[in-house]
Motif scaffolding. Structure first.
Motif, PDB file in Angstrom:
ATOM      1  N   SER A 237      12.899   5.193   9.638  1.00  0.00           N
ATOM      2  CA  SER A 237      11.697   5.833   9.109  1.00  0.00           C
ATOM      3  C   SER A 237      10.971   6.610  10.199  1.00  0.00           C
ATOM      4  CB  SER A 237      10.758   4.792   8.514  1.00  0.00           C
ATOM      5  OG  SER A 237      11.355   4.127   7.450  1.00  0.00           O
TER       6      SER A 237
ATOM      7  N   VAL B  47       8.613  12.818   2.022  1.00  0.00           N
ATOM      8  CA  VAL B  47       8.716  12.221   0.689  1.00  0.00           C
ATOM      9  C   VAL B  47       9.895  11.258   0.621  1.00  0.00           C
ATOM     10  CG1 VAL B  47       9.227  12.750  -1.729  1.00  0.00           C
ATOM     11  CG2 VAL B  47       7.512  14.056  -0.502  1.00  0.00           C
TER      12      VAL B  47
ATOM     13  N   LEU C 127       8.935   8.077   2.400  1.00  0.00           N
ATOM     14  CA  LEU C 127       7.985   7.266   1.635  1.00  0.00           C
ATOM     15  C   LEU C 127       8.643   6.604   0.437  1.00  0.00           C
ATOM     16  CD1 LEU C 127       4.779   9.454   1.753  1.00  0.00           C
ATOM     17  CD2 LEU C 127       5.250   7.344   2.993  1.00  0.00           C
ATOM     18  N   TRP C 128       9.547   7.282  -0.239  1.00  0.00           N
ATOM     19  CA  TRP C 128      10.204   6.700  -1.409  1.00  0.00           C
ATOM     20  C   TRP C 128      11.229   5.647  -1.032  1.00  0.00           C
ATOM     21  CZ3 TRP C 128      11.140  11.600  -4.821  1.00  0.00           C
ATOM     22  CH2 TRP C 128      10.006  11.828  -5.598  1.00  0.00           C
TER      23      TRP C 128
ATOM     24  N   ARG D 285       9.734   2.166   1.231  1.00  0.00           N
ATOM     25  CA  ARG D 285       8.851   1.231   0.519  1.00  0.00           C
ATOM     26  C   ARG D 285       7.971   0.452   1.495  1.00  0.00           C
ATOM     27  NH1 ARG D 285      13.707   0.043  -3.059  1.00  0.00           N
ATOM     28  NH2 ARG D 285      13.402   1.555  -4.714  1.00  0.00           N
ATOM     29  N   ASN D 286       7.472   1.169   2.486  1.00  0.00           N
ATOM     30  CA  ASN D 286       6.612   0.594   3.511  1.00  0.00           C
ATOM     31  C   ASN D 286       5.153   0.858   3.128  1.00  0.00           C
ATOM     32  OD1 ASN D 286       5.244  -0.152   5.810  1.00  0.00           O
ATOM     33  ND2 ASN D 286       6.763   0.710   7.201  1.00  0.00           N
ATOM     34  N   VAL D 287       4.403  -0.194   2.887  1.00  0.00           N
ATOM     35  CA  VAL D 287       3.029  -0.062   2.419  1.00  0.00           C
ATOM     36  C   VAL D 287       2.154   0.617   3.476  1.00  0.00           C
ATOM     37  CG1 VAL D 287       1.013  -1.344   1.622  1.00  0.00           C
ATOM     38  CG2 VAL D 287       3.287  -2.046   0.924  1.00  0.00           C
TER      39      VAL D 287
ATOM     40  N   GLU E   1       2.840   4.349   3.329  1.00  0.00           N
ATOM     41  CA  GLU E   1       2.277   4.899   2.103  1.00  0.00           C
ATOM     42  C   GLU E   1       0.760   4.991   2.201  1.00  0.00           C
ATOM     43  OE1 GLU E   1       3.764   2.468  -1.049  1.00  0.00           O
ATOM     44  OE2 GLU E   1       5.804   3.198  -0.806  1.00  0.00           O
TER      45      GLU E   1
ATOM     46  N   ALA F 241      -0.083   7.953   4.452  1.00  0.00           N
ATOM     47  CA  ALA F 241       0.145   9.208   3.728  1.00  0.00           C
ATOM     48  C   ALA F 241      -0.985   9.461   2.734  1.00  0.00           C
ATOM     49  CB  ALA F 241       1.487   9.175   3.017  1.00  0.00           C
ATOM     50  N   LEU F 242      -1.448   8.422   2.066  1.00  0.00           N
ATOM     51  CA  LEU F 242      -2.550   8.564   1.125  1.00  0.00           C
ATOM     52  C   LEU F 242      -3.830   8.986   1.844  1.00  0.00           C
ATOM     53  CD1 LEU F 242      -3.533   8.265  -1.782  1.00  0.00           C
ATOM     54  CD2 LEU F 242      -4.037   5.880  -1.266  1.00  0.00           C
TER      55      LEU F 242
END
Length: 71
Positions: A6, A41, A44-45, A48-50, A53, A56-57
């Motif tokens: 990642s 993207v 992130l998909w 599945r690392n919170v 994510e 990114a948010l």
């Protein structure tokens, strides 16, 4: 996806994004930016690392809001 993969892909996306910003040709620069966004993207998909994510948010929420044009 392992965390090191990642990080490697995020680093590659950052490198491609910066290359797209430095490119004098607008079309190639835009394509490089799109490729960098696609890499993010995918990370992130698939990871599945919170934490990723959430980061990114936060980045998306900090983007400037464009004013709407009247129709």
């Amino acid at each position: 996806m392992p965390w090191w993969t990642s990080l490697l892909l995020i680093g590659l996306a950052l490198n491609v994004w910066l290359s797209g910003r430095r490119n004098p040709d607008e079309v190639i620069g835009l394509l490089e930016k799109l490729l960098a966004a696609l890499l993010v993207v995918v990370v992130l998909w698939e990871s599945r690392n919170v934490v990723l994510e959430g980061l990114a948010l936060l980045v998306v929420l900090q983007l400037p809001v464009l004013p709407r044009r009247p129709s």
